[in-house]
Design an enzyme around this catalytic site. Structure first.
Site, PDB file in Angstrom:
ATOM      1  CG  ASN A 211      -9.922  -9.867  -7.070  1.00 40.61           C
ATOM      2  OD1 ASN A 211      -9.358 -10.882  -6.683  1.00 40.61           O
ATOM      3  ND2 ASN A 211      -9.573  -8.644  -6.657  1.00 40.61           N
ATOM      4  CG  ASP A 280      -7.381  -1.475 -10.598  1.00 40.37           C
ATOM      5  OD1 ASP A 280      -6.283  -1.387 -10.009  1.00 40.37           O
ATOM      6  OD2 ASP A 280      -7.593  -2.260 -11.546  1.00 40.37           O
ATOM      7  N   PRO A 308      -5.815   3.594  -3.580  1.00 38.92           N
ATOM      8  CG  PRO A 308      -5.106   3.303  -1.375  1.00 38.92           C
ATOM      9  CD  PRO A 308      -6.342   3.404  -2.220  1.00 38.92           C
ATOM     10  CG  ASP A 309      -0.253   1.169  -7.361  1.00 36.67           C
ATOM     11  OD1 ASP A 309       0.398   0.376  -6.639  1.00 36.67           O
ATOM     12  OD2 ASP A 309      -0.352   1.031  -8.596  1.00 36.67           O
ATOM     13  CB  ILE A 310      -0.486  -1.210  -1.839  1.00 39.42           C
ATOM     14  CG1 ILE A 310      -1.939  -0.981  -1.406  1.00 39.42           C
ATOM     15  CG2 ILE A 310       0.369  -1.622  -0.648  1.00 39.42           C
ATOM     16  CD1 ILE A 310      -2.712  -2.245  -1.080  1.00 39.42           C
ATOM     17  CG  PHE A 326       2.855 -11.285  -8.495  1.00 38.76           C
ATOM     18  CD1 PHE A 326       3.833 -11.124  -7.529  1.00 38.76           C
ATOM     19  CD2 PHE A 326       2.626 -12.563  -9.007  1.00 38.76           C
ATOM     20  CE1 PHE A 326       4.580 -12.203  -7.073  1.00 38.76           C
ATOM     21  CE2 PHE A 326       3.356 -13.655  -8.558  1.00 38.76           C
ATOM     22  CZ  PHE A 326       4.336 -13.476  -7.593  1.00 38.76           C
ATOM     23  CE  LYS A 340       0.502  -3.684 -14.826  1.00 39.81           C
ATOM     24  NZ  LYS A 340      -0.629  -4.531 -14.556  1.00 39.81           N
ATOM     25  CE  LYS A 344       1.644  -1.231 -10.666  1.00 39.45           C
ATOM     26  NZ  LYS A 344       0.601  -1.240  -9.671  1.00 39.45           N
TER      27      LYS A 344
HETATM   28  O1  C5P Z   1      -1.444  -1.943 -11.833  1.00 38.50           O
HETATM   29  P1  C5P Z   1      -1.736  -3.381 -11.585  1.00 38.50           P
HETATM   30  O2  C5P Z   1      -2.906  -3.605 -10.700  1.00 38.50           O
HETATM   31  O3  C5P Z   1      -1.800  -4.244 -12.797  1.00 38.50           O
HETATM   32  O4  C5P Z   1      -0.428  -3.873 -10.795  1.00 38.50           O
HETATM   33  C1  C5P Z   1      -0.343  -5.103 -10.186  1.00 38.50           C
HETATM   34  C2  C5P Z   1       0.693  -5.041  -9.075  1.00 38.50           C
HETATM   35  O5  C5P Z   1       0.486  -3.874  -8.266  1.00 38.50           O
HETATM   36  C3  C5P Z   1       0.550  -6.187  -8.125  1.00 38.50           C
HETATM   37  O6  C5P Z   1       1.825  -6.430  -7.567  1.00 38.50           O
HETATM   38  C4  C5P Z   1      -0.424  -5.656  -7.069  1.00 38.50           C
HETATM   39  O7  C5P Z   1      -0.300  -6.325  -5.838  1.00 38.50           O
HETATM   40  C5  C5P Z   1       0.005  -4.216  -6.982  1.00 38.50           C
HETATM   41  N1  C5P Z   1      -1.098  -3.274  -6.687  1.00 38.50           N
HETATM   42  C6  C5P Z   1      -1.119  -2.615  -5.490  1.00 38.50           C
HETATM   43  N2  C5P Z   1      -2.123  -1.713  -5.209  1.00 38.50           N
HETATM   44  C7  C5P Z   1      -3.085  -1.469  -6.113  1.00 38.50           C
HETATM   45  C8  C5P Z   1      -3.087  -2.151  -7.345  1.00 38.50           C
HETATM   46  C9  C5P Z   1      -2.087  -3.055  -7.596  1.00 38.50           C
HETATM   47  O8  C5P Z   1      -0.231  -2.846  -4.654  1.00 38.50           O
HETATM   48  N3  C5P Z   1      -4.040  -0.602  -5.832  1.00 38.50           N
END
Ligand code: C5P
Length: 399
Positions: A211, A280, A308-310, A326, A340, A344
């Site tokens: 991106n 994503d 995975p969502d870090i 962010f 959000k 989160k």
């Molecule tokens: O869910 P979204 O992508 O909009 O959330 C953005 C936030 O989540 C940012 O802080 C981004 O660094 C973090 N994020 C993450 N891992 C992902 C997707 C987003 O840590 N897979």
């Protein structure tokens, strides 16, 4: 103009690295500082006072008996309205003299005569053996204890042809460090882990999905956190940026690698800031070999899998750090940001106030916490990062 209104006494001592002091003098001037150069006799063997005077627009002093100063006390006169004294390069001998409080020329005398409120910074530059010599190390420990700030040294190629510790920092790094010395130490003693930049999800060995994130906001925040005294580790996707001086960077490509690096380093961190624009999805059927163009016009069929969502993973840890996320929404930031943050389960979420912030040098931010939201108006990313550090420090203190 980061150093507007600041008066810096730039002291040069004997060493080949004197040529870099000329570059630094220019950079300090460009950053808005007024620069007063003082040179030791040895420094004048490496670079002339003429060069330094031409670059700074100010008379250069080398002699403690210089009659041009009205009261004939240059060591007092030059230090009373100084905001900092910076010795670039600082020789082995000058470190020894500082450690002993010796006053045998103008520069050493003015270092001892400076008021306690004026910070003294030194940029060592010497051969690796001279740096490692036990006497030098003893003197370095002593000057550190006395509150003198060391800028570097670094390790690398040396003018003498040897390689090792003792190489002076580059002028841009010195400038960053001098600017940092003027920032309030709101994060002193804290450890911070950040993610920044885009991720890159391979399709095959030469292609991938990524991106437009440049990493500028995350890198600016890493720099601002370090300036505020934090120990900063940056897990970065592919960017063209250099790591800020003093920040440890771990390079990754994919979201999974970013997660692995974060989990390997999260323990003991006080704050986690997720600035990275993490993909994503990844390509589930990535090819081991380059996908060939098909003569019949058949198109490759990509299949996607969820990454995975870090941030959510770190926020769910039993001993979690203070977490900051962010959000880059393209619409309805107010509603989406608050939702959000709740989803989160993090204390602070920072929204990029569009339209398009990726790659730009400026930004505007909206902060969401449990009390509602507030705005940081449009500014360059480093200015915003410093404001954000204040917001993070205050909330992390209270948590
Ligand atoms: O869910 P979204 O992508 O909009 O959330 C953005 C936030 O989540 C940012 O802080 C981004 O660094 C973090 N994020 C993450 N891992 C992902 C997707 C987003 O840590 N897979």
């Amino acid at each position: 103009m980061e150093l507007a209104g600041k008066k810096i006494v730039l002291g040069l001592t004997g060493g080949v690295a004197c040529y870099k002091a000329a570059e630094l003098a220019r950079a300090l001037g460009r950053a808005g500082a007024s620069v007063q150069v003082v040179m030791t006799e040895a420094a004048t063997r490496f670079i002339t006072a003429v060069t330094m005077q031409a670059l700074t627009g100010n008379t250069v002093y080398t002699d403690q008996w210089d009659a041009r100063i009205a009261n004939n006390m240059p060591h007092i006169d030059l230090t009373r309205d100084a905001d900092a004294i910076v010795i670039v390069p600082c020789s082995t001998n000058f470190i020894a003299r500082l450690a002993h409080g010796t006053c045998d020329d103008l520069l050493s005398t003015l270092c001892v005569a400076r008021p306690a409120r004026v910070p003294l910074m030194v940029a060592p530059a010497m051969n690796v053996e001279m740096w490692q010599n036990p006497a030098t190390q003893r003197n370095v420990t002593q000057i550190r204890q006395d509150g003198i700030l060391l800028l570097g040294p670094d390790s690398g190629d040396q003018a003498c042809g040897e390689v090792g510790m003792g190489r002076m920092l580059e002028p841009e790094q010195l400038l960053e460090e001098i600017i940092a010395a003027f920032q309030p130490k709101l994060m002193a003693g804290r450890r911070v882990l950040l993610t920044a930049g885009p991720t890159f999800e391979p399709i095959d060995p030469v292609r991938g999905i990524t991106n437009l994130s440049s990493g500028k906001m995350g890198y600016a925040l890493a720099r601002a956190l370090r300036e505020a005294g934090a120990e900063v580790m940056l897990v970065s996707g592919p960017t063209a940026l250099a790591a800020p001086y003093g920040v440890r960077r771990i390079d990754v490509q994919t979201a999974q690698q970013m997660l692995d690096a974060v989990l390997a380093n999260v323990s003991g961190q006080d704050v986690f800031v997720a600035v990275a624009a993490v993909a994503d999805w990844r390509v589930a059927n990535a090819s081991e070999h380059k996908i060939k163009k098909n003569a019949d016009g058949d198109l490759p069929q990509l299949e996607f899998a969820q990454n995975p969502d870090i941030l959510a993973t770190v926020a769910a840890l039993p001993k979690r750090p203070f977490c900051v996320g962010f959000a880059a929404e393209s619409e309805q930031l107010e509603q989406h940001g608050a939702a959000k943050r709740a989803r989160k389960n993090i204390p602070l979420l920072v929204g990029n106030l569009g339209p398009q912030t990726f790659g730009r040098d400026d930004n505007a931010l909206m902060l969401f916490d449990q009390h509602g939201h507030s705005e940081l108006p449009r500014a360059d990313k480093l200015t915003l990062a410093r404001q954000l550090v204040r917001e993070i420090a205050r909330r992390a203190d209270a948590s």
